[in-house]
Motif scaffolding. Structure first.
Motif, PDB file in Angstrom:
ATOM      1  N   ASP A  43       0.817  -1.226   0.000  1.00 40.02           N
ATOM      2  CA  ASP A  43       0.000   0.000   0.000  1.00 40.02           C
ATOM      3  C   ASP A  43       0.850   1.277   0.000  1.00 40.02           C
ATOM      4  OD1 ASP A  43      -2.875  -1.175   1.609  1.00 40.02           O
ATOM      5  OD2 ASP A  43      -1.035  -2.315   1.379  1.00 40.02           O
ATOM      6  N   THR A  45      -0.110   4.024   1.468  1.00 45.83           N
ATOM      7  CA  THR A  45      -0.230   4.494   2.855  1.00 45.83           C
ATOM      8  C   THR A  45      -0.940   3.402   3.641  1.00 45.83           C
ATOM      9  OG1 THR A  45      -0.493   6.760   2.091  1.00 45.83           O
ATOM     10  CG2 THR A  45      -1.195   6.314   4.319  1.00 45.83           C
ATOM     11  N   TYR A  46      -0.485   3.163   4.870  1.00 47.30           N
ATOM     12  CA  TYR A  46      -1.128   2.150   5.705  1.00 47.30           C
ATOM     13  C   TYR A  46      -2.115   2.816   6.630  1.00 47.30           C
ATOM     14  CZ  TYR A  46       3.065  -0.088   4.099  1.00 47.30           C
ATOM     15  OH  TYR A  46       4.075  -0.555   3.302  1.00 47.30           O
ATOM     16  N   ARG A  47      -3.374   2.438   6.503  1.00 47.25           N
ATOM     17  CA  ARG A  47      -4.398   3.006   7.394  1.00 47.25           C
ATOM     18  C   ARG A  47      -4.437   2.140   8.657  1.00 47.25           C
ATOM     19  NH1 ARG A  47      -8.429   6.586   7.037  1.00 47.25           N
ATOM     20  NH2 ARG A  47     -10.327   6.227   8.235  1.00 47.25           N
ATOM     21  N   CYS A  73      -6.119   6.519  12.340  1.00 47.06           N
ATOM     22  CA  CYS A  73      -7.463   6.999  12.654  1.00 47.06           C
ATOM     23  C   CYS A  73      -7.768   6.582  14.094  1.00 47.06           C
ATOM     24  CB  CYS A  73      -8.469   6.393  11.670  1.00 47.06           C
ATOM     25  SG  CYS A  73     -10.136   6.897  12.049  1.00 47.06           S
ATOM     26  N   ASP A 119     -13.296   0.608   7.249  1.00 46.48           N
ATOM     27  CA  ASP A 119     -13.014   0.533   5.810  1.00 46.48           C
ATOM     28  C   ASP A 119     -11.598   1.027   5.503  1.00 46.48           C
ATOM     29  OD1 ASP A 119     -15.402  -0.579   5.206  1.00 46.48           O
ATOM     30  OD2 ASP A 119     -16.356   1.277   4.528  1.00 46.48           O
ATOM     31  N   GLY A 120     -10.899   0.277   4.679  1.00 52.64           N
ATOM     32  CA  GLY A 120      -9.545   0.675   4.259  1.00 52.64           C
ATOM     33  C   GLY A 120      -8.462   0.339   5.265  1.00 52.64           C
ATOM     34  N   ALA A 121      -8.831  -0.275   6.401  1.00 47.06           N
ATOM     35  CA  ALA A 121      -7.823  -0.539   7.440  1.00 47.06           C
ATOM     36  C   ALA A 121      -6.843  -1.616   6.994  1.00 47.06           C
ATOM     37  CB  ALA A 121      -8.504  -0.985   8.729  1.00 47.06           C
ATOM     38  N   LYS A 122      -5.556  -1.377   7.265  1.00 46.96           N
ATOM     39  CA  LYS A 122      -4.532  -2.389   7.031  1.00 46.96           C
ATOM     40  C   LYS A 122      -4.194  -3.066   8.360  1.00 46.96           C
ATOM     41  CE  LYS A 122      -2.865  -3.554   3.523  1.00 46.96           C
ATOM     42  NZ  LYS A 122      -3.333  -4.583   2.729  1.00 46.96           N
ATOM     43  N   ARG A 148     -11.925  -7.111   5.445  1.00 49.24           N
ATOM     44  CA  ARG A 148     -11.047  -6.045   4.948  1.00 49.24           C
ATOM     45  C   ARG A 148      -9.597  -6.506   4.823  1.00 49.24           C
ATOM     46  NH1 ARG A 148     -15.415  -4.698   7.220  1.00 49.24           N
ATOM     47  NH2 ARG A 148     -16.553  -2.805   6.688  1.00 49.24           N
TER      48      ARG A 148
END
Ligand SMILES: C[S@@+](CC[C@H](N)C(=O)[O-])C[C@H]1O[C@@H](n2cnc3c(N)ncnc32)[C@H](O)[C@@H]1O
Length: 281
Positions: A43, A45-47, A73, A119-122, A148
């Motif tokens: 990725d 960027t890692y969320r 976040c 959503d979008g979490a790594k 996810r």
């Protein structure tokens, strides 16, 4: 504020007091495993989501130990605690000394908005949260993380192993009351308390995750007597709420234990567990 609300909000002072001991207790090998796993992802960027982020202790520990390109976040239902993390974006750096971006969001984790927030979490992380939640909620979280493809790093979940040395005749009475109190509703329903580490493992393994658990006990002596005394006071208060008829006996126990701690005559070990889990392919 009803009983469940009262036990779901935490004083900023308490979170500050516990932060250095939390950081010292964490299983470094699981942080390293999370860093290796993230470094292997492609990725841009890692969320990274921090559930029940409070004053940002988990961010402060993890960001400098994880690879570059982190976006955090921080989720919590306590806006006041989240607001204390405003300056972190200027202070926090990743393992290469690069910038970390941060957003905060007021969210009730027990609400229907949990899944969308992931959503979008790594990497989904949390510190000192899971004793408050229910088995159903953990099943929901595991399902959402698996959908996810997110890895999870959950630290400092209490495991019920409390050892005070030397022992006192009323330790077991107080700790049994404490264990019962920990199962009271904290806004999610009947709480898991010390059962959380086992339930987390079972829920994530059932969804194909490879799970590693490590113990991360607090070791408290006279040098952390402020934290130790606050902890004993919290146990006293919980035990008295659970058995008001035994309040005098519990008060005497707490006074004796705090006195011994301050004199350097008490060593406390308070059990926690950390867990890192990676999704199946
Ligand atoms: C023991 S504190 C840990 C805080 C932080 N993770 C740390 O390690 O310092 C638990 C955190 O969970 C948050 N929390 C509890 N119930 C919640 C809920 N229903 N929704 C969102 N946050 C919640 C509290 O506000 C608090 O910040």
């Amino acid at each position: 504020m009803n009983d469940a609300d009262r036990h779901a909000y935490f004083a900023a002072d308490w979170l500050s007091l516990r932060e250095p001991v939390d950081h010292a207790a964490r299983a470094e090998s699981l942080t390293a495993a999370a860093a290796d796993w993230l470094a292997g992802q492609a990725d841009a960027t890692y969320r990274i989501i921090d559930l029940g982020a409070g004053r940002g202790s988990n961010l402060r520990y993890l960001a400098p130990r994880l690879p570059a390109r982190q976006h955090w976040c921080l989720l919590d239902h306590d806006r006041g605690l989240l607001d204390t993390t405003r300056a972190e974006a200027d202070r926090c750096t990743d393992a290469n000394g690069g910038p970390v971006t941060i957003e905060t969001r007021t969210l009730d984790l027990a609400s229907a908005d949990l899944e969308a927030a992931l959503d979008g979490a790594k990497l989904v992380s949390a510190a000192a949260l899971f004793d408050l939640v229910t088995q159903d909620w953990i099943e929901r979280l595991a399902r959402a993380c698996a959908r996810r493809g997110a890895a999870v790093l959950f630290v400092l979940s209490i495991d019920g192993h409390i050892d005070l040395a030397p022992a006192h005749a009323d330790d077991a009475v107080v700790f049994d009351l404490l264990a019962a109190h920990q199962q009271r509703d904290k806004q999610f329903g009947a709480a898991l308390g010390e059962r959380a580490p086992a339930v987390l493992q079972q829920a994530f393994e059932a969804r194909g995750y490879t799970v590693t658990r490590r113990s991360s006990p607090w070791q408290i002596d006279r040098t952390q007597s402020e934290l130790g005394a606050a902890l004993i006071e919290g146990w006293r208060s919980a035990a008295c709420e659970q058995a008001p008829q035994a309040a005098a006996r519990i008060d005497d126990w707490a006074k004796a234990r705090i006195r011994a701690l301050r004199r350097g005559e008490l060593a406390m070990s308070v059990g926690h567990e950390d867990m890192f889990a990676t999704p199946g392919s």
